[in-house]
Design an enzyme around this catalytic site. Structure first.
Site, short mmCIF file in Angstrom:
data_model
loop_
_atom_site.label_atom_id
_atom_site.label_comp_id
_atom_site.label_asym_id
_atom_site.label_seq_id
_atom_site.Cartn_x
_atom_site.Cartn_y
_atom_site.Cartn_z
N SER A 135 0.86 -1.19 0.00
CA SER A 135 0.00 0.00 0.00
C SER A 135 0.89 1.24 0.00
O SER A 135 1.73 1.40 0.88
CB SER A 135 -0.89 -0.02 1.25
N LYS A 163 -0.93 -0.90 -4.49
CA LYS A 163 -2.17 -0.16 -4.19
C LYS A 163 -1.80 1.29 -3.92
O LYS A 163 -0.93 1.57 -3.09
CB LYS A 163 -2.82 -0.79 -2.97
N LYS A 165 -2.92 5.01 -2.63
CA LYS A 165 -3.90 5.78 -1.90
C LYS A 165 -4.29 6.97 -2.76
O LYS A 165 -3.40 7.65 -3.33
CB LYS A 165 -3.30 6.26 -0.57
N ASP A 190 -7.19 3.02 -3.35
CA ASP A 190 -7.97 3.06 -2.11
C ASP A 190 -8.20 4.52 -1.72
O ASP A 190 -7.24 5.27 -1.50
CB ASP A 190 -7.19 2.34 -0.99
N GLU A 215 -11.10 0.62 -3.93
CA GLU A 215 -11.43 0.30 -2.53
C GLU A 215 -12.07 1.49 -1.82
O GLU A 215 -11.52 2.59 -1.84
CB GLU A 215 -10.12 -0.12 -1.83
N ASP A 240 -13.96 -1.74 2.33
CA ASP A 240 -13.10 -1.91 3.51
C ASP A 240 -13.91 -1.42 4.72
O ASP A 240 -14.60 -2.22 5.39
CB ASP A 240 -11.80 -1.11 3.29
N LYS A 264 -10.27 -7.28 7.12
CA LYS A 264 -9.33 -6.88 8.19
C LYS A 264 -9.93 -7.40 9.48
O LYS A 264 -11.02 -6.97 9.88
CB LYS A 264 -9.24 -5.36 8.29
N GLY A 292 -4.50 -4.54 5.65
CA GLY A 292 -3.49 -4.32 6.68
C GLY A 292 -3.78 -3.05 7.43
O GLY A 292 -4.52 -2.17 6.95
#
Ligand code: OSB
Ligand code: MG
Length: 368
Positions: A135, A163, A165, A190, A215, A240, A264, A292
Site C-alpha cells: 500500500s 495499491k 492511496k 484506495d 477500494e 473496507d 481486516k 493491513g
C-alpha cells in the site's frame, strides 16, 4: 483456560517514512499490545489495530484501553473459557471491534500455544506461502517524482501488486503514470471514503487503467452510492470500512454495493469473524483479500495466517516488516520473490523480542 492477568504495552515504532492517506498522516506507529497470561502460565499476545486518533474509524487507543478495562476483560477474567466462547461472552458490548478483536487474538494465541497448533492450521490454511502487495501512501510533498521513486523501490523489492492511496486532486494523474510505467503490474486504488455519490462520473474515469479494484471510494454508510458506482463502473468496487460483520458483508454483496471484500480482522471484531466472512465469500464466489493496518510483527503474523486461506485469491496488504519499520518488535517478516512464508509455530508463531519490546514501550498498564 482461565485468564490470570492482562498487561497492555503501549509502544511507539518510528515509521521508515510518513504514511499519508485521505484521512491523515502517520509518522509513528502508536500501538497497544496485549499480553495475557493464563492460570497455567501460558502467555498469549494480541495487537490492537486502533490508532491514536479516530480517523480511519471511530475507534482509538485510549478508548480501547477503557473498553478493555471496564467492559470486555471483566467478562472473560477468571472463568473457564475457550477462544470460541469469546464472541458470545463479550457480544453484549456494542461496537469497538478492534478492541474485541485484539482480546480475542490474545486468548486464541494462548489457546493455540497450549495445544501446539499454528493459527494458520487452526483457521484452515491451504498454502505455505502467500503473494504480497504493498500500500503506497500519498507523498508528503505531493510530488509525482516522490511517488514514482517509492513505487519503483517496491517493484524492485518484488511486490506482486501495488495499491495507491487516492483522494480528490490525487487520483487520475498518479494512477495513469504508475499504470503506464508498469503496465503489467497489478494495480488498485484506495480512497478511504474521500468521495461522495456525486463523484460517480469522475470515479468512472479510473476504468481506463484496468485496475483490479477500487477500494472504499465513498463514505462507509453510503451503500446506495457504492451500488450506483458498481453498476456504472467496470472496475470492481471493493469495500473496507463498510464491512463490519459476516451478516453485513453478505448484505452488501447481495445488495450490489460490494464485489470484492477487504477482510481486516480488527475491523470485524477478530479472526473468527474474519474467517466467517471468508467462508461466506468463498461459498458465494466473491473474491477476498487481506487488508493491513500497519501492523507490527504480531498482527502481521496473524494476517499472513489468515491470507493463506483458500478464498484469499488476491494479494493482500501483507507487506514485509521493512515496508514500515527498521525495527519490528518480532523477528521481521521478509519477502522472497514477492512471497512470504506462513508461520508454522504454535499460535502466532512469533512473539515480541523482550529487549526490543522494552525499548519501544512508552508505558505499561496492568489492566487486570
Ligand atoms: O484503508 O487499507 C486501509 C493502513 C491504515 C489504515 C487504513 C488502511 C491502511 C492501508 C494498509 O492501506 C497498509 C498496510 O498495512 O499495508
Ligand atoms: Mg482501505
Amino acid at each position: 483456560m482461565r485468564i490470570a492477568s492482562v498487561e497492555v504495552h503501549r509502544c511507539a515504532l518510528p515509521l521508515v517514512r510518513p504514511f499519508r492517506t485521505s484521512f491523515g498522516t502517520e509518522y509513528t506507529k502508536d500501538v497497544l499490545i496485549l499480553e495475557l497470561t493464563t492460570e497455567d502460565g501460558v502467555v498469549g499476545w494480541g495487537e490492537c489495530v486502533a490508532a491514536p486518533d479516530p480517523l480511519y474509524s471511530h475507534e482509538f487507543n485510549d478508548a480501547a484501553l477503557l473498553v478493555w478495562r471496564d467492559f470486555l476483560i471483566p467478562r472473560v477474567m477468571g472463568r473457564e473459557l475457550t477462544a470460541e466462547d469469546v464472541p458470545s461472552l463479550i457480544g453484549a458490548v456494542r461496537g469497538h471491534p478492534m478492541a474485541r478483536g485484539a482480546l480475542e487474538l490474545a486468548i486464541l494465541d494462548a489457546q493455540l500455544r497450549a495445544t501446539g497448533e499454528s493459527l494458520a492450521t487452526y483457521l484452515g490454511s491451504s498454502r505455505t506461502e502467500i503473494p504480497c502487495g504493498v500500500s503506497v501512501g500519498i507523498p508528503d510533498d505531493d510530488s509525482l517524482d516522490t511517488l514514482m521513486a517509492e513505487v519503483a523501490g517496491y517493484i524492485a523489492d518484488g511486490y506482486k501488486r501495488v495499491k495507491l492511496k487516492i483522494q480528490p486532486g490525487w487520483d487520475l494523474v498518479p494512477t495513469r503514470l504508475v499504470h503506464e510505467t508498469w503496465p503489467d503490474m497489478p494495480l488498485q486504488v484506495d480512497a478511504n471514503q474521500a468521495y461522495s455519490r456525486n463523484d460517480i462520473e469522475h470515479l468512472v474515469k479510473l476504468d481506463e487503467f484496468g485496475l483490479l479494484l477500487v477500494e472504499q471510494p465513498i463514505h462507509e454508510e453510503d451503500y446506495l452510492g457504492h451500488k450506483l458506482l458498481a453498476e456504472r463502473m467496470i472496475t470492481p468496487v471493493c469495500l473496507d470500512e463498510s464491512v463490519l460483520s459476516v451478516d453485513n458483508a453478505e448484505s452488501l454483496i447481495d445488495y450490489g454495493a460490494c464485489e470484492i471484500v477487504n477482510i481486516k480482522a480488527g475491523r470485524v471484531g477478530g479472526y473468527l469473524s474474519a474467517k466467517a466472512i471468508h467462508d461466506m465469500a468463498l461459498a458465494r464466489g466473491v473474491p477476498v483479500w487481506c487488508g493491513g493496518m500497519v501492523e507490527t510483527g504480531l498482527g502481521r503474523a496473524a494476517n499472513v495466517a489468515l491470507a493463506s486461506l483458500p478464498g484469499f485469491v488476491l494479494p493482500g496488504d501483507t507487506s514485509a516488516s521493512d515496508r514500515f519499520y527498521t525495527q519490528d518488535i518480532t523477528t521481521p517478516f521478509v519477502m522472497n520473490d514477492g512471497l512470504m512464508t506462513v508461520p508454522t509455530g504454535p499460535g502466532l508463531g512469533v512473539a515480541p523480542i523482550p529487549d526490543i519490546l522494552a525499548e519501544l514501550t512508552v508505558s505499561r498498564v496492568h489492566v487486570a
